[in-house]
Design an enzyme around this catalytic site. Structure first.
Site, PDB file in Angstrom:
ATOM      1  N   LYS A  57       1.884 -10.784   2.109  1.00 33.91           N
ATOM      2  CA  LYS A  57       2.046 -11.029   0.680  1.00 33.91           C
ATOM      3  C   LYS A  57       2.794 -12.354   0.480  1.00 33.91           C
ATOM      4  CE  LYS A  57      -0.339  -7.530  -0.161  1.00 33.91           C
ATOM      5  NZ  LYS A  57      -0.013  -6.116  -0.116  1.00 33.91           N
TER       6      LYS A  57
HETATM    7  C1  LIG Z   1      -0.318  -4.644   0.081  1.00 36.52           C
HETATM    8  C2  LIG Z   1      -0.813  -3.754  -0.980  1.00 36.52           C
HETATM    9  C3  LIG Z   1      -0.251  -2.483  -1.265  1.00 36.52           C
HETATM   10  C4  LIG Z   1       0.751  -1.813  -0.393  1.00 36.52           C
HETATM   11  O1  LIG Z   1       1.851  -2.546  -0.019  1.00 36.52           O
HETATM   12  P1  LIG Z   1       2.554  -2.301   1.400  1.00 36.52           P
HETATM   13  O2  LIG Z   1       3.827  -3.056   1.245  1.00 36.52           O
HETATM   14  O3  LIG Z   1       1.669  -2.849   2.457  1.00 36.52           O
HETATM   15  O4  LIG Z   1       2.785  -0.824   1.536  1.00 36.52           O
HETATM   16  C5  LIG Z   1      -0.708  -1.790  -2.366  1.00 36.52           C
HETATM   17  N1  LIG Z   1      -1.684  -2.274  -3.139  1.00 36.52           N
HETATM   18  C6  LIG Z   1      -2.282  -3.449  -2.896  1.00 36.52           C
HETATM   19  C7  LIG Z   1      -3.350  -3.928  -3.817  1.00 36.52           C
HETATM   20  C8  LIG Z   1      -1.885  -4.218  -1.800  1.00 36.52           C
HETATM   21  O5  LIG Z   1      -2.498  -5.382  -1.529  1.00 36.52           O
END
Ligand SMILES: *Cc1c(COP(=O)(O)O)cnc(C)c1O
Length: 388
Positions: free
Chosen positions: A189
């Protein structure tokens, strides 16, 4: 100690970007001896709240944990329905299942890959307790036209803003519009803690509940707990706190975030310019003025998508598909329903490599390879449409 460079090259689909001072921050926190929830976590929460322009932020272990707790804070439980797009990461759906509720899958706008207020409104039922717009690619989702209707029906908005840290919704940042907003700080992210997440609470009551629930339901504050001979467990709780070590990474990343955000916008615009001349491609519209882009997604004719994907990989370019629709996943079969529009758009999408280490040259190579793959001899487009 030095930070080793990421093992995957520039053509990786996504990869973390480090500022170089993360390791020193981890060493500093290691020396404090406090690695669970701790002062560094609370400093990170404070920094996040300041950046977003909100009163409070609750940090948690992952984005998925953020979604799970936000749904519980909204009162979502067994028998309730939560409306969300089928086209999202499976984590959104698993968070709904973890709360014991049922996903109600809906279509997205093919131009943005986001739900509209109309999609959500059409999917509401008497069992709907929450709606979960997914801010695909980082783009804010505007539900103001149905906000009153949702509030009147006691339906909460829980935003999956995993892609959207730093983006804007008009004058305000995503997270500052008064709904329960959930962020992810996982490895790929735009802001990473290694792993991490955060929830923007609607009220001080939300915040109090979330802070207990992330620490096993223990109600006694940290400062009092060390001096006391006991502690009180008030309710259901989870091991969802954010460790100080992860928070230390997050604080460095947040301090450097404005530069990363600008870089991502610039790279997306470079892609947009390079893609404009390539036939058979449509760039998914991220509202770049207001968005810190998470990815760069194009749509190509479905009959060539898989061949183009394979050709890019053969050239060492990691294109991806985000995401396979959830209503077709075996785990979610009980909640499947016909969504032909989602299936159509899901067969066209291709995520191009996107991360701050890309250079303009990399983007030039990627888009040149893409253009050749789209009209090359192994795709039906060459003969069908004359390969323009
Ligand atoms: C990355 C992501 C999540 C979950 O986040 P994590 O930190 O990996 O648990 C949820 N929704 C979307 C759309 C994502 O890209």
């Amino acid at each position: 100690m030095t930070i080793v460079t990421s093992p995957s090259g520039p053509a990786a689909n996504a990869r973390p970007f480090l500022h170089g001072t993360e390791l020193a921050a981890i060493e500093r926190v290691l020396a404090t001896g406090q690695y669970g929830h701790g002062p560094e976590t609370e400093e990170f929460e404070h920094d996040l709240a300041t950046y977003l322009g909100v009163d409070d932020v609750v940090a948690v272990a992952t984005g998925t944990a953020a979604l799970h707790l936000a749904l519980l804070a909204a009162g979502v439980g067994p028998g309730d329905e939560v409306v969300l797009p089928s086209l999202t990461f499976c984590a959104s759906v698993q968070a709904i299942r973890a709360a014991g509720a049922e996903p109600r899958f809906t279509n997205v706008d093919p131009d943005t890959l986001c739900v509209t207020a109309d999609h959500i409104e059409a999917a509401l039922s008497p069992a709907t307790r929450a709606v979960m717009p997914v801010l695909y690619g980082g783009r804010a989702v505007d539900l103001t036209t149905i906000a009153t209707q949702l509030a009147d029906r006691d339906i909460a908005i829980v935003e999956d803003a995993a892609h959207a840290f730093g983006s804007r919704h008009g004058e305000r940042r995503v997270g500052a519009t008064g709904v329960l907003t959930c962020f992810s700080f996982d490895a790929i992210k735009p802001l990473t803690c290694g792993d991490g997440g955060a929830i923007v609470p609607r009220t001080p009551e939300d915040a109090r509940w979330l802070r207990r629930a992330r620490l096993l339901g223990i109600g006694t504050p940290r400062e009092q707990r060390t001096a006391a001979v006991s502690y009180e467990v008030h309710e259901l709780g989870f091991r969802y706190h954010l460790s100080t070590l992860h928070a230390a990474i997050g604080r460095v990343q947040l301090a450097g975030f404005p530069a990363v955000a600008a870089r991502r916008q610039q790279l997306w615009r470079t892609y947009a310019a390079a893609l404009a001349g390539i036939p058979h491609t449509t760039l998914v519209d991220l509202d770049i003025e207001n968005t810190v882009p998470f990815n760069c997604v194009i749509r190509v004719p479905s009959e060539v998508r898989d061949a183009v994907h394979a050709e890019l990989h053969a050239a060492g370019i990691q294109a991806g598909v985000h995401y396979p629709p959830n209503h077709l996943q075996p785990a979610f079969a009980p909640w499947s329903r016909p969504l032909p529009a989602t299936e159509a758009v899901a067969s066209e999408i291709l995520s191009l490599p996107f991360h701050p280490d890309l250079t303009d040259d990399d983007i030039g190579q990627i888009t040149t390879t893409l253009a050749a793959a789209l009209t090359g001899p192994s795709t039906p487009l060459a003969s069908q449409w004359g390969g323009r």
